[in-house]
Each structure stands twice: as C-alpha cells, then as structure tokens.
Design an enzyme around this catalytic site. Structure first.
Site, mmCIF file in Angstrom:
data_model
loop_
_atom_site.group_PDB
_atom_site.id
_atom_site.type_symbol
_atom_site.label_atom_id
_atom_site.label_comp_id
_atom_site.label_asym_id
_atom_site.label_seq_id
_atom_site.Cartn_x
_atom_site.Cartn_y
_atom_site.Cartn_z
ATOM 1 N N ASP A 30 27.430 70.814 41.234
ATOM 2 C CA ASP A 30 26.874 70.924 42.587
ATOM 3 C C ASP A 30 26.885 69.558 43.263
ATOM 4 O O ASP A 30 26.318 68.596 42.735
ATOM 5 C CB ASP A 30 25.438 71.463 42.487
ATOM 6 C CG ASP A 30 24.977 72.115 43.772
ATOM 7 O OD1 ASP A 30 25.760 72.150 44.738
ATOM 8 O OD2 ASP A 30 23.834 72.593 43.800
ATOM 9 N N CYS A 68 26.244 75.068 49.999
ATOM 10 C CA CYS A 68 26.116 75.871 48.770
ATOM 11 C C CYS A 68 26.354 77.353 48.985
ATOM 12 O O CYS A 68 27.173 77.967 48.302
ATOM 13 C CB CYS A 68 24.728 75.687 48.186
ATOM 14 S SG CYS A 68 24.266 73.969 47.937
ATOM 15 N N HIS A 124 21.650 81.024 44.474
ATOM 16 C CA HIS A 124 21.666 80.680 45.909
ATOM 17 C C HIS A 124 22.456 81.667 46.764
ATOM 18 O O HIS A 124 23.052 81.290 47.772
ATOM 19 C CB HIS A 124 22.176 79.245 46.144
ATOM 20 C CG HIS A 124 21.531 78.620 47.350
ATOM 21 N ND1 HIS A 124 21.847 77.357 47.805
ATOM 22 C CD2 HIS A 124 20.581 79.105 48.197
ATOM 23 C CE1 HIS A 124 21.123 77.094 48.871
ATOM 24 N NE2 HIS A 124 20.355 78.141 49.135
#
Ligand SMILES: *[C@@H]1O[C@H](CO)[C@@H](O)[C@H](O)[C@H]1NC(C)=O
Ligand SMILES: *[C@@H]1O[C@H](CO)[C@@H](O)[C@H](O)[C@H]1NC(C)=O
Ligand SMILES: *[C@@H]1O[C@H](CO)[C@@H](O)[C@H](O)[C@H]1NC(C)=O
Length: 280
Positions: A30, A68, A124
């Site tokens: 990430d 994201c 997410h």
C-alpha cells in the site's frame, strides 16, 4: 496527486508451472513508490523483492490508480471505477456504500474455477452491510481490516465526524466477519505475514490456492519496530527514515511468504504477483 500514478509489479512464474491450475498468491503493498525498491536504485534495501523479481517479470510501465478504493475496485472487478461508482475518492468509514453487490469479484470467479480463496489484510471496498464483506464476496476466509488505514499496533481507526465535531475510534481487525481483540499490540505487517504463512502451510494441494495478501505496509501512520530503522541512520529525514524501515519489514514479508510457499512444497506451481496498490 502530484506524483506519478506509477507502480511496480513483478510476476514470477516459477520454475515450472504444471498443466494443472497454478496457485496464485497476490501480494499488494500500500502506497509503495517507484523509488522505494532496491532494483530501481533506491537507498531503501529490498533484497527479497529484488531477488524474486530478477527471476520473474518486471513490469516497468504498469500503472495503478492513485487512491485505495478505486485501485482495489479495479483489481477485484476488472472494471474501471466509473463503472462501479467508486470514482469518488475513497470509501470513508461512515459512508454507506461498497462495490455494487451485482459485481462478480475475482475470488468468486476463482472459487467457481475450483480454487480455495483466502484474504489477509486491507479490504477498503465497503462494509456498511454484511453482504459487502470479503467473506460474502468470494473469500472463504478473511483476516484483516475493512477501512483504509489504522494504527499498526492497536488496530484502531479514528475518524473525525465533522457535522458532530467529534472524533470516534474503533477497533478494526477482524477474523472472519467479527472484530477480534486477540492481537492488540502485534505489528500488522508481521501479523498478516504470519497468517498468510499459516494459510499456505494448511493448504492441501487437492485444490489450487488463491491467496490475496493486502499488506497494511507501507501506508501511514509511520510506525515500525526500531530495529528496522537502525540500518537507515544515514537518511537524514525522519519520515523517510521511518518509511524505509517500514519498507524493510514489507520486503521481509515478501521473503517469508515465498519461503512458506517453498517449505509447503507449493513453490513450483505458484504464480506470485507483487504490486503496489496506490501511490499518493
Ligand atoms: C469542536 O470541538 C473542539 C474541541 O472540543 C472545540 O475547541 C471547537 O470549538 C469545536 N468547534 C465547533 C465548530 O464546534
Ligand atoms: C519473517 O520470519 C522471521 C522468522 O520466522 C520472523 O522472525 C520475522 O518476524 C518475519 N517477518 C515478518 C515481516 O513477518
Ligand atoms: C521443483 O522443480 C524443480 C525443477 O523441476 C525440481 O528439481 C524440484 O525437486 C521441485 N521441487 C518440489 C518441491 O517439487
């Protein structure tokens, strides 16, 4: 978004892929940047990523989305986010939406093709109702968190609710669909890597494995055990130094997962993909 929407990935097609369905292990970092891996000349050392990618394919002109939710939406649906309504930045903790429930996600397709499907790490892609959860979207098991970021040790996510002018914090670490308090204080990169290794060791090769390991690393907040930062004392900027330590743990995670695949005898029939999810 003043930085290139750029990413790195490598695909290792290892040794020999049998005619039978290969295992697929997808490791998603990430917020890892282009200049943050050793093989791109970074001051940050990533020996495992360097070594594995040298044996595989390095995609140097590969792009991901800069945020994201849209990026993960693409990975799971294969569709650009304007087609799924997820183009509006990210899903914030109080927002009641998720990837539309009529989308068929990658793990659902792989499960129909006979795979065992497991997910560890960051989702997410929405959580306002149970039907949005990874375990209802094709993954047989899930261990991780549903929001976009949190504390690496407490696994708490704090959120400022502006109309009420209050901040609320909550534990966001789930084993299956329910919150678990068992791992408070455990650094998530190690925790998630350990769970991924456990899944690999428990896998019985009568079915192929799809493991999606979406690491918290190296998203903010800047938190890392000190021993990983010590080798970077030459980096003057404190944030960059801590970030370098976080990348080192992430690299170790990649090494540990590849070792688990070897120890479990799965390595010869596994496609290992490593990518960043976003760069902001
Ligand atoms: C919001 O809360 C803070 C801290 O309690 C306070 O200082 C501030 O005045 C509040 N702002 C508004 C707009 O109510
Ligand atoms: C990798 O494995 C070693 C040996 O088991 C362990 O000490 C280390 O914490 C692991 N690293 C991560 C990131 O999980
Ligand atoms: C993996 O493949 C190599 C080359 O074909 C072979 O030498 C090795 O024994 C295999 N390892 C396992 C664990 O199957």
């Amino acid at each position: 978004m003043n930085v290139r929407e750029v990413s790195l990935v490598f695909i290792c097609i290892l040794a020999r892929v049998d005619a039978k369905q290969p295992n697929i292990v997808f490791i998603l970092a990430d917020d890892l940047g282009w200049n943050d891996v050793g093989y791109h000349g970074s001051e940050i050392r990533t020996p495992h990523v360097d070594r594995l990618s040298a044996q595989g394919v390095r995609l140097e002109g590969y792009y991901v989305q800069p945020l994201c939710t849209p990026s993960r939406n693409q990975l799971m649906t294969g569709r650009y986010q304007i087609h799924t309504g997820l183009q509006h930045q990210i899903i914030w903790p109080c927002q009641p939406y998720c990837v539309p429930l009529d989308e068929r996600l990658l793990p659902q397709i792989l499960r129909d093709a006979g795979y065992n499907t497991h997910m560890v790490g960051k989702w997410h892609l929405g959580m306002f109702q149970r039907d949005c959860l990874p375990t209802r979207r094709g993954f047989q098991s899930f261990f991780g968190y549903l929001t976009g970021s949190e504390d690496y040790y407490t696994h708490h996510r704090c959120y400022f609710i502006s109309p009420l002018n209050i901040t609320r914090c909550a534990l966001d670490l789930r084993d299956g669909e329910d919150v678990t308090t068992r791992y408070t204080g455990r650094y998530s990169t190690e925790l998630f890597t350990q769970r991924a290794a456990d899944i690999i060791h428990q896998h019985t090769p009568d079915k192929p494995l799809f493991l999606y390991l979406a690491l918290q690393a190296v998203h903010g907040p800047m938190q890392v055990p000190e021993r990983y930062v010590t080798p970077y004392s030459f980096i003057k900027d404190k944030l960059r130094r801590e970030y370098a330590g976080m990348v080192s743990v992430m690299d170790e995670a990649v090494g540990n997962v590849s070792k688990a695949l070897q120890d479990a005898g799965l390595w010869n029939n596994t496609v290992l993909v490593f990518s960043t999810g976003t760069v902001i």
